[in-house]
Scaffold this active site. Structure first.
Site, PDB file in Angstrom:
ATOM      1  N   HIS A  24      60.988 -17.023  -3.154  1.00 51.09           N
ATOM      2  CA  HIS A  24      60.632 -15.771  -2.459  1.00 51.09           C
ATOM      3  C   HIS A  24      60.319 -15.969  -0.966  1.00 51.09           C
ATOM      4  O   HIS A  24      59.245 -15.664  -0.473  1.00 51.09           O
ATOM      5  CB  HIS A  24      59.554 -14.951  -3.184  1.00 51.09           C
ATOM      6  CG  HIS A  24      58.406 -15.731  -3.764  1.00 51.09           C
ATOM      7  ND1 HIS A  24      57.569 -16.483  -3.003  1.00 51.09           N
ATOM      8  CD2 HIS A  24      57.959 -15.835  -5.028  1.00 51.09           C
ATOM      9  CE1 HIS A  24      56.649 -17.039  -3.770  1.00 51.09           C
ATOM     10  NE2 HIS A  24      56.872 -16.662  -5.002  1.00 51.09           N
ATOM     11  N   HIS A  78      48.813 -19.227 -15.908  1.00 48.54           N
ATOM     12  CA  HIS A  78      49.262 -18.382 -14.787  1.00 48.54           C
ATOM     13  C   HIS A  78      50.478 -17.581 -15.257  1.00 48.54           C
ATOM     14  O   HIS A  78      51.385 -18.143 -15.880  1.00 48.54           O
ATOM     15  CB  HIS A  78      49.622 -19.315 -13.620  1.00 48.54           C
ATOM     16  CG  HIS A  78      50.111 -18.646 -12.384  1.00 48.54           C
ATOM     17  ND1 HIS A  78      49.767 -17.363 -12.029  1.00 48.54           N
ATOM     18  CD2 HIS A  78      50.920 -19.108 -11.384  1.00 48.54           C
ATOM     19  CE1 HIS A  78      50.349 -17.062 -10.878  1.00 48.54           C
ATOM     20  NE2 HIS A  78      51.056 -18.101 -10.465  1.00 48.54           N
ATOM     21  N   GLU A  80      52.736 -15.832 -13.389  1.00 49.47           N
ATOM     22  CA  GLU A  80      53.927 -15.694 -12.541  1.00 49.47           C
ATOM     23  C   GLU A  80      55.130 -16.257 -13.307  1.00 49.47           C
ATOM     24  O   GLU A  80      55.040 -17.245 -14.036  1.00 49.47           O
ATOM     25  CB  GLU A  80      53.734 -16.407 -11.193  1.00 49.47           C
ATOM     26  CG  GLU A  80      54.815 -15.990 -10.200  1.00 49.47           C
ATOM     27  CD  GLU A  80      54.519 -16.354  -8.745  1.00 49.47           C
ATOM     28  OE1 GLU A  80      53.514 -17.018  -8.464  1.00 49.47           O
ATOM     29  OE2 GLU A  80      55.346 -15.949  -7.891  1.00 49.47           O
ATOM     30  N   ASP A  82      57.709 -18.028 -12.931  1.00 45.11           N
ATOM     31  CA  ASP A  82      58.204 -19.411 -12.955  1.00 45.11           C
ATOM     32  C   ASP A  82      57.489 -20.231 -14.034  1.00 45.11           C
ATOM     33  O   ASP A  82      57.964 -21.302 -14.420  1.00 45.11           O
ATOM     34  CB  ASP A  82      58.113 -20.097 -11.579  1.00 45.11           C
ATOM     35  CG  ASP A  82      56.770 -19.944 -10.895  1.00 45.11           C
ATOM     36  OD1 ASP A  82      56.040 -18.994 -11.196  1.00 45.11           O
ATOM     37  OD2 ASP A  82      56.457 -20.786 -10.034  1.00 45.11           O
ATOM     38  N   HIS A 145      46.539 -18.607  -7.236  1.00 42.36           N
ATOM     39  CA  HIS A 145      46.712 -17.645  -6.165  1.00 42.36           C
ATOM     40  C   HIS A 145      46.966 -16.225  -6.678  1.00 42.36           C
ATOM     41  O   HIS A 145      47.246 -15.330  -5.882  1.00 42.36           O
ATOM     42  CB  HIS A 145      47.854 -18.103  -5.240  1.00 42.36           C
ATOM     43  CG  HIS A 145      49.221 -18.056  -5.882  1.00 42.36           C
ATOM     44  ND1 HIS A 145      50.251 -17.357  -5.306  1.00 42.36           N
ATOM     45  CD2 HIS A 145      49.713 -18.547  -7.022  1.00 42.36           C
ATOM     46  CE1 HIS A 145      51.323 -17.474  -6.062  1.00 42.36           C
ATOM     47  NE2 HIS A 145      51.019 -18.185  -7.111  1.00 42.36           N
ATOM     48  N   ASP A 164      49.271 -23.779 -10.244  1.00 36.43           N
ATOM     49  CA  ASP A 164      49.993 -23.983  -8.980  1.00 36.43           C
ATOM     50  C   ASP A 164      49.265 -24.928  -8.018  1.00 36.43           C
ATOM     51  O   ASP A 164      49.903 -25.570  -7.164  1.00 36.43           O
ATOM     52  CB  ASP A 164      50.186 -22.638  -8.260  1.00 36.43           C
ATOM     53  CG  ASP A 164      51.373 -21.857  -8.797  1.00 36.43           C
ATOM     54  OD1 ASP A 164      52.327 -22.476  -9.297  1.00 36.43           O
ATOM     55  OD2 ASP A 164      51.349 -20.618  -8.700  1.00 36.43           O
ATOM     56  N   TYR A 192      53.464 -26.610   0.584  1.00 39.06           N
ATOM     57  CA  TYR A 192      53.042 -25.728  -0.514  1.00 39.06           C
ATOM     58  C   TYR A 192      51.730 -25.033  -0.154  1.00 39.06           C
ATOM     59  O   TYR A 192      51.590 -23.815  -0.299  1.00 39.06           O
ATOM     60  CB  TYR A 192      52.880 -26.555  -1.803  1.00 39.06           C
ATOM     61  CG  TYR A 192      52.841 -25.697  -3.026  1.00 39.06           C
ATOM     62  CD1 TYR A 192      54.003 -25.420  -3.729  1.00 39.06           C
ATOM     63  CD2 TYR A 192      51.658 -25.127  -3.464  1.00 39.06           C
ATOM     64  CE1 TYR A 192      53.979 -24.604  -4.844  1.00 39.06           C
ATOM     65  CE2 TYR A 192      51.619 -24.315  -4.568  1.00 39.06           C
ATOM     66  CZ  TYR A 192      52.779 -24.057  -5.260  1.00 39.06           C
ATOM     67  OH  TYR A 192      52.753 -23.237  -6.360  1.00 39.06           O
ATOM     68  N   HIS A 225      53.889 -27.681 -10.568  1.00 42.63           N
ATOM     69  CA  HIS A 225      55.090 -28.007  -9.774  1.00 42.63           C
ATOM     70  C   HIS A 225      54.966 -29.436  -9.244  1.00 42.63           C
ATOM     71  O   HIS A 225      53.891 -29.843  -8.784  1.00 42.63           O
ATOM     72  CB  HIS A 225      55.227 -27.089  -8.559  1.00 42.63           C
ATOM     73  CG  HIS A 225      55.449 -25.650  -8.883  1.00 42.63           C
ATOM     74  ND1 HIS A 225      56.619 -25.174  -9.430  1.00 42.63           N
ATOM     75  CD2 HIS A 225      54.651 -24.569  -8.720  1.00 42.63           C
ATOM     76  CE1 HIS A 225      56.534 -23.856  -9.587  1.00 42.63           C
ATOM     77  NE2 HIS A 225      55.348 -23.468  -9.170  1.00 42.63           N
TER      78      HIS A 225
HETATM   79 FE1  FEO Z   1      52.387 -18.784  -8.734  1.00 42.50          FE
HETATM   80 FE2  FEO Z   1      54.369 -21.442  -9.521  1.00 42.50          FE
HETATM   81  O1  FEO Z   1      53.797 -19.666  -9.570  1.00 42.50           O
END
Ligand code: FEO
Length: 406
Positions: A24, A78, A80, A82, A145, A164, A192, A225
């Protein structure tokens, strides 16, 4: 088949995404990973899942260790996509006894997946859950976040599953911090932080203070990640501590766009003024630098000098876009100044000053506009602007407060 072990009966089962180059609006030149973790105990537990198109890899990695249908609990740190994109498919396959999440995670999952019959178990912050030999506890990290974000801590193994936080967009064949190039690792980690967490720095500070206060022993940090911090988790904790203070390193960035090179000529003359004051600087033309790389430089910079010519009573689109992006991330503790060439109306400098004022930068020069093409005397003014920023920066480094003049 090789498996990746973090501790006895704790495995990495995520997916490596070698392809993604944009997250994004954040450039991910080195790809990324979506980390998920499997704990084998009386209650078999999966911590996080992966992006939908990688569910095959997740299932394969789980199958190398255990039949997915034997999983009892899924922890969703989380929501989100991903990390949760394949959650509906995984829940269909696993039919878990519990889907463990924060209160806000529950709300977010209802809004994402519209499945109120999933076996949600909403944890309270600090709640402990016994899996058999191992114990999990849950730390609410609201707005780090997203509102739903939480950490999961494996007590006996001292592993923090940090969602994250402490992550990097870094696709590698290696899974651990001690196996990769440290400069690349820290660069991706800083990128990041700069592009995801800068805005939430006050919360990062509070979280680090809380972890210190409760004396949580952390042997390993396992983010969602990039690589897992097993050798040196202190390294990333120290880096987050520094980044969350928005501590600059005494250097300046001249970030600019240019139409017919007049603003670029000004940028170079300004850099001479910085040089005169002994300031380390970098010229960043937005035409050839991605906004997310520029933000990584902003994270560690002490002065930001913005340059843009006026176009249609406004800014060139790259500068307008960059300012929108930077304002959203809200870096603080910077000295600022603006410059640019113009043809007739000349609003760009005023607009850049306004933006910096909104970000509470300490603006040390009223701004410099030059009509069309600069000549010798104009360039002297540019050098002077550079010297003004440089001397303010030297005072700032010496501990003086620099008041904004605008
Ligand atoms: Fe906030 Fe890796 O997603």
């Amino acid at each position: 088949m090789q498996t990746t072990k973090l501790a006895d009966n704790i495995y990495w089962v995520g997916a490596v995404d070698w392809l993604t180059r944009d997250f994004h609006g954040y450039s991910t030149y080195r790809g990324t990973t979506y980390n998920a973790y499997l704990i084998i105990d009386e209650k078999v537990t999966l911590i996080d899942t992966v992006k939908d198109q990688y569910k095959g890899e997740l299932l394969q990695n789980i199958r190398n260790i255990i039949d997915p249908e034997k999983i009892d609990y899924i922890v969703v740190n989380h929501v989100e996509m991903d990390h949760s994109g394949c959650l509906p498919a995984m829940i269909d396959i696993i039919k878990p006894e519990k889907v463990i999440c924060s209160k806000m995670g529950h709300k977010a999952m209802l809004k994402h997946f519209h499945q109120d019959d999933w076996p949600f178990h909403i944890v309270t912050p600090g709640e402990e859950m016994n899996l058999g030999k191992k114990t999990l506890s849950f730390l609410e990290t609201r707005m780090l976040h997203w509102p739903d974000s939480m950490f999961t801590y494996a007590k006996e193994d001292q592993i923090l599953f940090s969602s994250d936080a402490f992550g990097q967009h870094l696709a590698t064949s290696e899974r651990f911090d001690d196996e990769v190039n440290q400069d690349i690792l820290m660069h991706e980690c800083a990128k990041y932080y700069a592009n995801i967490l800068t805005l939430y720095s006050p919360l990062v500070k509070k979280l680090l203070a809380k972890v210190k206060e409760i004396g949580l022993p952390i042997k390993t940090i396992a983010p969602d990640h990039g690589v897992i911090w097993r050798q040196n988790p202190e390294k990333v904790l120290r880096a987050y501590n520094s980044w969350s203070q928005h501590e600059g390193q005494g250097n300046a960035l001249i970030i600019y766009d240019t139409m017919w090179h007049s603003t670029e000529i000004m940028a170079k003359a300004i850099s001479e003024g910085l040089n005169d004051e002994g300031i380390s600087y970098k010229l960043i033309n937005l035409q050839v630098n991605h906004r997310s790389d520029v933000m990584t430089d902003v994270l560690n910079a002490s002065a930001i000098i913005l340059g843009c010519p006026t176009l249609n009573n406004g800014l060139l689109p790259r500068m307008a876009g960059f300012l929108m992006y930077m304002r959203g991330l809200r870096p603080t503790n910077k000295i600022g100044a603006a410059f640019g060439s113009y043809g007739w109306s000349g609003e760009a400098v005023k607009l850049m000053n306004q933006s910096m004022k909104e970000m509470k930068f300490n603006i040390c020069h009223q701004g410099l506009r030059i009509q069309y093409v600069p000549e010798h005397d104009h360039l002297k003014d540019c050098v002077e602007l550079g010297r003004t920023v440089g001397s303010s920066l030297n005072k700032f480094i010496a501990g003086e407060t620099i008041e904004s003049i605008i």
